[in-house]
Design a protein around this motif. Sequence first.
Motif, PDB file in Angstrom:
ATOM      1  N   PRO A   3      37.706   5.190  29.000  1.00  0.00           N
ATOM      2  CA  PRO A   3      36.115   6.058  29.421  1.00  0.00           C
ATOM      3  C   PRO A   3      35.475   5.919  30.564  1.00  0.00           C
ATOM      4  O   PRO A   3      35.945   4.386  31.577  1.00  0.00           O
ATOM      5  CB  PRO A   3      35.318   5.234  28.095  1.00  0.00           C
ATOM      6  CG  PRO A   3      36.985   4.268  27.455  1.00  0.00           C
ATOM      7  CD  PRO A   3      37.562   4.399  27.835  1.00  0.00           C
ATOM      8  N   PRO A 127      33.530  13.520  25.609  1.00  0.00           N
ATOM      9  CA  PRO A 127      33.335  12.794  24.703  1.00  0.00           C
ATOM     10  C   PRO A 127      33.406  11.172  25.283  1.00  0.00           C
ATOM     11  O   PRO A 127      33.478  10.939  24.706  1.00  0.00           O
ATOM     12  CB  PRO A 127      34.658  12.886  23.762  1.00  0.00           C
ATOM     13  CG  PRO A 127      34.830  14.115  24.226  1.00  0.00           C
ATOM     14  CD  PRO A 127      34.609  14.959  25.457  1.00  0.00           C
ATOM     15  N   LYS A 128      34.395  11.262  26.737  1.00  0.00           N
ATOM     16  CA  LYS A 128      34.960   9.245  26.704  1.00  0.00           C
ATOM     17  C   LYS A 128      33.639   9.448  28.097  1.00  0.00           C
ATOM     18  O   LYS A 128      34.265   8.402  28.803  1.00  0.00           O
ATOM     19  CB  LYS A 128      36.006   9.586  27.316  1.00  0.00           C
ATOM     20  CG  LYS A 128      37.071   9.176  26.353  1.00  0.00           C
ATOM     21  CD  LYS A 128      38.074   8.400  25.953  1.00  0.00           C
ATOM     22  CE  LYS A 128      38.751   8.435  24.474  1.00  0.00           C
ATOM     23  NZ  LYS A 128      39.869   7.356  24.431  1.00  0.00           N
ATOM     24  N   HIS A 148      28.073  10.648  25.975  1.00  0.00           N
ATOM     25  CA  HIS A 148      27.037  10.426  25.685  1.00  0.00           C
ATOM     26  C   HIS A 148      26.098   9.533  26.494  1.00  0.00           C
ATOM     27  O   HIS A 148      26.055   9.872  27.728  1.00  0.00           O
ATOM     28  CB  HIS A 148      28.221   9.215  25.034  1.00  0.00           C
ATOM     29  CG  HIS A 148      28.175   9.560  24.113  1.00  0.00           C
ATOM     30  ND1 HIS A 148      28.394   9.330  22.796  1.00  0.00           N
ATOM     31  CD2 HIS A 148      30.060   9.617  24.019  1.00  0.00           C
ATOM     32  CE1 HIS A 148      29.783  10.022  21.749  1.00  0.00           C
ATOM     33  NE2 HIS A 148      30.453   9.929  23.040  1.00  0.00           N
ATOM     34  N   PHE A 167      29.570   2.780  22.799  1.00  0.00           N
ATOM     35  CA  PHE A 167      29.798   4.205  23.275  1.00  0.00           C
ATOM     36  C   PHE A 167      31.613   3.457  23.287  1.00  0.00           C
ATOM     37  O   PHE A 167      32.520   4.364  23.400  1.00  0.00           O
ATOM     38  CB  PHE A 167      29.461   3.537  24.094  1.00  0.00           C
ATOM     39  CG  PHE A 167      30.514   5.298  25.793  1.00  0.00           C
ATOM     40  CD1 PHE A 167      30.650   6.355  24.997  1.00  0.00           C
ATOM     41  CD2 PHE A 167      31.060   4.482  26.579  1.00  0.00           C
ATOM     42  CE1 PHE A 167      31.604   7.071  26.095  1.00  0.00           C
ATOM     43  CE2 PHE A 167      31.542   4.945  27.727  1.00  0.00           C
ATOM     44  CZ  PHE A 167      32.416   6.336  27.244  1.00  0.00           C
ATOM     45  N   GLU A 170      33.253   3.121  20.463  1.00  0.00           N
ATOM     46  CA  GLU A 170      33.326   4.567  19.161  1.00  0.00           C
ATOM     47  C   GLU A 170      34.646   5.529  20.846  1.00  0.00           C
ATOM     48  O   GLU A 170      35.118   6.029  19.655  1.00  0.00           O
ATOM     49  CB  GLU A 170      32.634   5.230  19.638  1.00  0.00           C
ATOM     50  CG  GLU A 170      32.309   6.568  18.343  1.00  0.00           C
ATOM     51  CD  GLU A 170      31.065   7.416  19.144  1.00  0.00           C
ATOM     52  OE1 GLU A 170      30.775   8.797  19.267  1.00  0.00           O
ATOM     53  OE2 GLU A 170      29.969   7.013  19.013  1.00  0.00           O
ATOM     54  N   ALA A 171      34.475   5.080  21.889  1.00  0.00           N
ATOM     55  CA  ALA A 171      35.668   6.290  23.096  1.00  0.00           C
ATOM     56  C   ALA A 171      37.031   5.261  22.115  1.00  0.00           C
ATOM     57  O   ALA A 171      37.806   5.969  23.041  1.00  0.00           O
ATOM     58  CB  ALA A 171      34.931   5.935  23.834  1.00  0.00           C
TER      59      ALA A 171
END
Length: 172
Positions: A3, A127-128, A148, A167, A170-171
């Motif tokens: 990420p 997404p990351k 995000h 984050f 989730e990542a």
Amino acid sequence: MTPIIYIDMDGVLADLHAGLKKRFNLGDEVIERTKLFKSYLPDYAADGGFQWQPVMPKAVELVNYLLSLRKQGSVNIAILTSAGQFHGKPDVTFQKAEWLKREFPELDGIPFCVTTSGADKCFLAHPKAFLIDDWHKNVTHFVNAGGHGIVYEPERLHATINAIVDFLHEAR
């Protein structure tokens, strides 16, 4: 893919409003954003103002936290800032890079990404990717493009850290 957290400069690391107030003797006047961009920023940029802004409150704490995450290998970090489009093309990118070297030498070697507008930051969204920015529209564009983000407020540093933790969880 590791990420990445993108850090905006003006309003997150550098105190643009304090710099403008000092340069234009504005006192405690609240500057509406459109007026800021049209009436003050062109001269501020032409005078090299981005190179001499004060550091934002809590910026050191934020950077130290992000560097600790980077050292653990949990995340990559990068600067993501806008140079704008000014008549006469003052070198805002150079001013910001010089400011960063002076105020945050510990960030030397991390990517320094510059767009021509805040909205264009969304081109780096995925997404990351996570954006820390003081302007809600930049964060909204970034999130709508698949990333995000959080609207940064120095007095709520803990909320930013909590959002980063969420984050990263989730990542994974």
